[in-house]
Design a protein around this motif. Structure first.
Motif, PDB file in Angstrom:
ATOM      1  N   LEU A 299       5.346  -3.874  -2.150  1.00  0.00           N
ATOM      2  CA  LEU A 299       3.980  -3.803  -2.682  1.00  0.00           C
ATOM      3  C   LEU A 299       3.555  -2.351  -2.818  1.00  0.00           C
ATOM      4  O   LEU A 299       3.766  -1.534  -1.912  1.00  0.00           O
ATOM      5  CB  LEU A 299       2.998  -4.523  -1.759  1.00  0.00           C
ATOM      6  N   ALA A 300       2.953  -2.044  -3.948  1.00  0.00           N
ATOM      7  CA  ALA A 300       2.373  -0.719  -4.172  1.00  0.00           C
ATOM      8  C   ALA A 300       0.863  -0.899  -4.318  1.00  0.00           C
ATOM      9  O   ALA A 300       0.403  -1.742  -5.090  1.00  0.00           O
ATOM     10  CB  ALA A 300       2.957  -0.082  -5.425  1.00  0.00           C
ATOM     11  N   PHE A 301       0.096  -0.113  -3.559  1.00  0.00           N
ATOM     12  CA  PHE A 301      -1.360  -0.194  -3.582  1.00  0.00           C
ATOM     13  C   PHE A 301      -1.961   1.016  -4.284  1.00  0.00           C
ATOM     14  O   PHE A 301      -1.500   2.150  -4.082  1.00  0.00           O
ATOM     15  CB  PHE A 301      -1.924  -0.221  -2.156  1.00  0.00           C
ATOM     16  N   ASP A 302      -2.988   0.770  -5.073  1.00  0.00           N
ATOM     17  CA  ASP A 302      -3.885   1.846  -5.473  1.00  0.00           C
ATOM     18  C   ASP A 302      -4.799   2.112  -4.276  1.00  0.00           C
ATOM     19  O   ASP A 302      -4.875   1.293  -3.355  1.00  0.00           O
ATOM     20  CB  ASP A 302      -4.696   1.403  -6.701  1.00  0.00           C
ATOM     21  N   LYS A 435       8.826  -3.114   1.847  1.00  0.00           N
ATOM     22  CA  LYS A 435       8.387  -1.756   1.514  1.00  0.00           C
ATOM     23  C   LYS A 435       6.962  -1.781   0.992  1.00  0.00           C
ATOM     24  O   LYS A 435       6.625  -2.577   0.119  1.00  0.00           O
ATOM     25  CB  LYS A 435       9.321  -1.156   0.466  1.00  0.00           C
ATOM     26  N   ILE A 436       6.118  -0.891   1.540  1.00  0.00           N
ATOM     27  CA  ILE A 436       4.734  -0.768   1.104  1.00  0.00           C
ATOM     28  C   ILE A 436       4.455   0.705   0.839  1.00  0.00           C
ATOM     29  O   ILE A 436       4.719   1.559   1.693  1.00  0.00           O
ATOM     30  CB  ILE A 436       3.751  -1.306   2.161  1.00  0.00           C
ATOM     31  N   VAL A 437       3.940   1.010  -0.354  1.00  0.00           N
ATOM     32  CA  VAL A 437       3.639   2.394  -0.713  1.00  0.00           C
ATOM     33  C   VAL A 437       2.220   2.483  -1.250  1.00  0.00           C
ATOM     34  O   VAL A 437       1.634   1.484  -1.704  1.00  0.00           O
ATOM     35  CB  VAL A 437       4.631   2.951  -1.759  1.00  0.00           C
ATOM     36  N   LEU A 438       1.664   3.702  -1.200  1.00  0.00           N
ATOM     37  CA  LEU A 438       0.324   3.967  -1.722  1.00  0.00           C
ATOM     38  C   LEU A 438       0.442   4.914  -2.905  1.00  0.00           C
ATOM     39  O   LEU A 438       1.031   5.990  -2.794  1.00  0.00           O
ATOM     40  CB  LEU A 438      -0.546   4.587  -0.625  1.00  0.00           C
ATOM     41  N   LEU A 439      -0.069   4.494  -4.073  1.00  0.00           N
ATOM     42  CA  LEU A 439      -0.017   5.301  -5.295  1.00  0.00           C
ATOM     43  C   LEU A 439      -1.443   5.572  -5.750  1.00  0.00           C
ATOM     44  O   LEU A 439      -2.210   4.640  -5.979  1.00  0.00           O
ATOM     45  CB  LEU A 439       0.753   4.570  -6.396  1.00  0.00           C
ATOM     46  N   SER A 440      -1.793   6.843  -5.906  1.00  0.00           N
ATOM     47  CA  SER A 440      -3.177   7.167  -6.244  1.00  0.00           C
ATOM     48  C   SER A 440      -3.258   8.412  -7.106  1.00  0.00           C
ATOM     49  O   SER A 440      -2.399   9.300  -7.033  1.00  0.00           O
ATOM     50  CB  SER A 440      -3.991   7.382  -4.958  1.00  0.00           C
ATOM     51  N   ALA A 446      -6.215  13.477   0.593  1.00  0.00           N
ATOM     52  CA  ALA A 446      -6.976  12.243   0.791  1.00  0.00           C
ATOM     53  C   ALA A 446      -6.044  11.035   0.891  1.00  0.00           C
ATOM     54  O   ALA A 446      -6.265  10.127   1.699  1.00  0.00           O
ATOM     55  CB  ALA A 446      -7.962  12.051  -0.356  1.00  0.00           C
ATOM     56  N   VAL A 447      -4.999  11.030   0.083  1.00  0.00           N
ATOM     57  CA  VAL A 447      -4.031   9.928   0.101  1.00  0.00           C
ATOM     58  C   VAL A 447      -3.308   9.865   1.441  1.00  0.00           C
ATOM     59  O   VAL A 447      -3.125   8.784   2.021  1.00  0.00           O
ATOM     60  CB  VAL A 447      -3.017  10.076  -1.055  1.00  0.00           C
ATOM     61  N   TYR A 460       1.642   8.632  -2.249  1.00  0.00           N
ATOM     62  CA  TYR A 460       1.830   9.596  -3.337  1.00  0.00           C
ATOM     63  C   TYR A 460       0.498   9.810  -4.037  1.00  0.00           C
ATOM     64  O   TYR A 460      -0.108   8.865  -4.549  1.00  0.00           O
ATOM     65  CB  TYR A 460       2.882   9.093  -4.336  1.00  0.00           C
ATOM     66  N   GLY A 461       0.049  11.071  -4.048  1.00  0.00           N
ATOM     67  CA  GLY A 461      -1.226  11.395  -4.655  1.00  0.00           C
ATOM     68  C   GLY A 461      -1.085  12.190  -5.940  1.00  0.00           C
ATOM     69  O   GLY A 461       0.019  12.570  -6.342  1.00  0.00           O
ATOM     70  N   GLU A 462      -2.244  12.407  -6.609  1.00  0.00           N
ATOM     71  CA  GLU A 462      -2.313  13.199  -7.832  1.00  0.00           C
ATOM     72  C   GLU A 462      -1.392  12.648  -8.926  1.00  0.00           C
ATOM     73  O   GLU A 462      -0.759  13.378  -9.671  1.00  0.00           O
ATOM     74  CB  GLU A 462      -1.990  14.666  -7.535  1.00  0.00           C
TER      75      GLU A 462
END
Length: 593
Positions: A299-302, A435-440, A446-447, A460-462
């Motif tokens: 899962l990838a989260f905004d 696997k869980i990642v944060l995409l923003s 901030a991320v 992962y930011g920007e």
């Protein structure tokens, strides 16, 4: 249909009472066969006109053959059982539409129409008479009949059935309202923007209905199988009757060969399962989504509006020159979550005198417009330019303002995690998400802070929208079945590319158009509920396939060993159909997890 079934049942009972009187017994059974058989024969003929060999054709041929052979009791019993099965199917299947009925009942069928904004004598009209831009009066306690914008008055609207928000939302001039929600207090005059099926509520109902009617891959495979299987049964029965000179055996094969349970098993599971999820404010847009959702393992989260609450606030402002009115002038025209926080922070600033034109939203960057002839940009550093001042706040989202290329100010905007974010991530990981990642698109600082707080190791930011797509692609290439959870316009490409795109929020047009599934409330724990329940729906479909196949095997073995005949075969056949329907209906009463 019910009245006909009652009449047929009475005739069957009379026939049994008069069984010793052959003439009356046969006459009553013929009457049953005619009353029930004529509609079946008509249905078979209509299907044949489109070159479809249907179940009705098999039953019609069997009934006509039984009458020709003088087996009037078999003809009557087979017809009666077939019709009884259809009545019971319709009765039970109607329950799978309970979710749709509950939704449709939330929208009133009447509205109070005004001639103008100051009209104090509203006319009650049917909802079908309402058109775009009509003015409607909504009083305290009323359900709002259409989507629209408040042009007069104020009040609090309960939107829990649409957004999951427990507290009523304050509405005044310029605020949007939605059909099906309740005005708890106050009085509003709204200008209609959408009515009927065009409203957010109407589109939700349409999505659920379409999803219930859609077909997963396994159903399409079964449909192709039935396309050839049914003619094969017809040919086999004909061959047996001619070669073995046993017409009764051939007719019995026609009855036993009906693939009713196999054909109906998967649709009833889907209708019940998707309807049950709709009751929990989880919208599934198609049968294929059920298959994909049950298999995702990454899962990838905004971030903004997804893991964090939508209630953002400006925590720091730095200005080299006071251009706050310019910033408010363009942000007040944006629907981005950060824009709402900025406009709230600048509520005392007057921005009404500015001439704003050429406004463009650049996904993942910001917005730009021409204000009073000046080129104004608001967004991240990459978009606006590097400031020559520093800000104290760390781990916050930052929005900078530039006028004609010169950065004149900056804001730090803070957000906090949703109450259930940590628990939701823990549950997903515990229940099989590898696997869980944060995409923003937010700054990396901030991320990193949000990722650490929620327990996600990769953040992962920007990221621009195309860079989010690249990250999704990387996960896919690693062999993961990927789900993406987002809520903004810039999430569209990633939602489309993921195996399952999941939108979370209030049912915006964006969410309904782009995502494969929509969580109408903001409860992140429902992500795992939806994934687990999708697996249960798939398991239920497989159970129904097993029941259908076993029924055919049992009937054939019974025929070979002499235990099954035409009437008893039809009884077992109809019982198998009811069994798969009841098995599918179990989903309506189950908790999602």
């Amino acid at each position: 249909m019910r009245n006909k079934m009652i009449l047929m049942t009475i005739l069957v009972l009379l026939a049994e009472i008069l069984r010793q009187q052959a003439f009356w017994y046969d006459a009553l059974m013929i009457a049953v066969a005619v009353i029930g058989g004529v509609p079946i024969i008509i249905g078979a003929w209509k299907a044949l006109r489109y070159r479809i060999i249907s179940i009705e054709l098999l039953v019609s041929t069997a009934v006509i053959g039984a009458v020709i052979l003088g087996e009037f009791n078999e003809a009557g019993i087979v017809t009666w059982l077939f019709c009884l099965g259809e009545v019971l199917q319709n009765l039970i299947l109607s329950r799978t539409q309970s979710a749709i009925r509950k939704l449709t009942e939330m929208v009133p069928d009447k509205a109070l129409l005004l001639k103008d904004i100051d009209d104090d004598e509203p006319e009650e009209v049917s909802l079908s008479e309402i058109r775009q831009d009509d003015l409607l009066l909504v009083r305290a306690g009323d359900r709002i009949p259409a989507d629209g914008t408040v042009v007069k008055g104020f009040g609090k609207a309960n939107q829990a059935n649409l957004t999951g928000e427990e507290e009523a939302v304050f509405k005044d001039c310029g605020k949007e309202v939605f059909a099906g929600t309740i005005l708890e207090d106050g009085m509003l005059v709204i200008s209609v923007s959408r009515v009927g099926s065009g409203t957010v509520f109407g589109r939700i109902i349409e999505l659920v209905e379409d999803a219930q009617d859609s077909k997963p891959r396994v159903q399409k495979m079964i449909d192709r199988f039935a396309k050839y299987y049914t003619p094969a049964v017809f040919i086999l029965a004909l061959a047996v009757g001619i070669v073995l000179k046993n017409a009764e055996l051939g007719i019995t094969i026609l009855v036993l060969g009906c693939p009713g349970a196999l054909v109906i098993g998967i649709p009833v599971s889907l209708a019940a399962g998707i309807g049950r999820m709709a009751q929990e404010n989880i919208l599934i847009k198609g049968a294929s989504t059920i298959e994909s959702l049950s298999k995702i393992d990454a899962l990838a989260f905004d971030k903004t509006g997804t893991l964090t609450v939508g209630r953002l606030q400006v925590e720091e402002m730095v200005w080299k020159r006071d251009d706050r009115s310019l910033l408010k002038a363009i942000e007040s025209r944006s629907s981005h979550p950060l824009a709402g926080a900025i406009v709230t922070a600048l509520e005392d600033v007057d921005s009404g005198g500015h001439d704003v034109s050429g406004m463009v939203t650049v996904p993942g960057k910001g917005i730009e417009a021409v204000v009073d002839g000046k080129k104004v940009r608001a967004g991240n550093e990459k978009f606006v330019g590097k400031p020559d001042f520093s800000m104290k706040s760390t781990g916050k989202s930052r929005v900078y303002l530039s006028v004609d290329g010169k950065v004149t100010g900056g804001l730090a905007i803070g957000s906090c995690l949703r109450d259930d974010a940590v628990n939701a991530v823990e549950r997903l990981r515990r229940n099989g998400i590898r696997k869980i990642v944060l995409l923003s698109g937010d700054n990396q600082e901030a991320v990193d802070r949000i990722a650490e707080d929620v327990g996600i190791s990769e953040g992962y930011g920007e990221l621009m929208p195309d860079q989010k797509v690249e990250k999704i692609n990387e996960l896919r290439q690693e062999g993961f079945k990927v789900g993406f959870v987002g809520d903004g316009i810039n999430d569209g490409p990633a939602l489309a590319l993921a195996h399952v795109g999941i939108a979370i929020g209030s049912g915006t047009d964006f969410a309904l158009d782009v995502a494969d599934a929509v969580l109408m409330t903001s409860e992140l724990t429902k992500l795992d509920n939806a994934r687990v329940f999708a697996g249960r729906i798939e398991a239920n479909m497989k159970e129904n396939i097993v029941i259908a196949v076993l029924t055919v095997v049992i009937l054939l073995l019974g025929l070979v060993f002499g235990y099954i005949h035409m009437g008893s075969g039809m009884l077992v056949h109809e019982a198998s159909i009811l069994l798969v329907i009841l098995n599918g209906m179990r989903l309506l009463g189950r908790k999602l997890i």
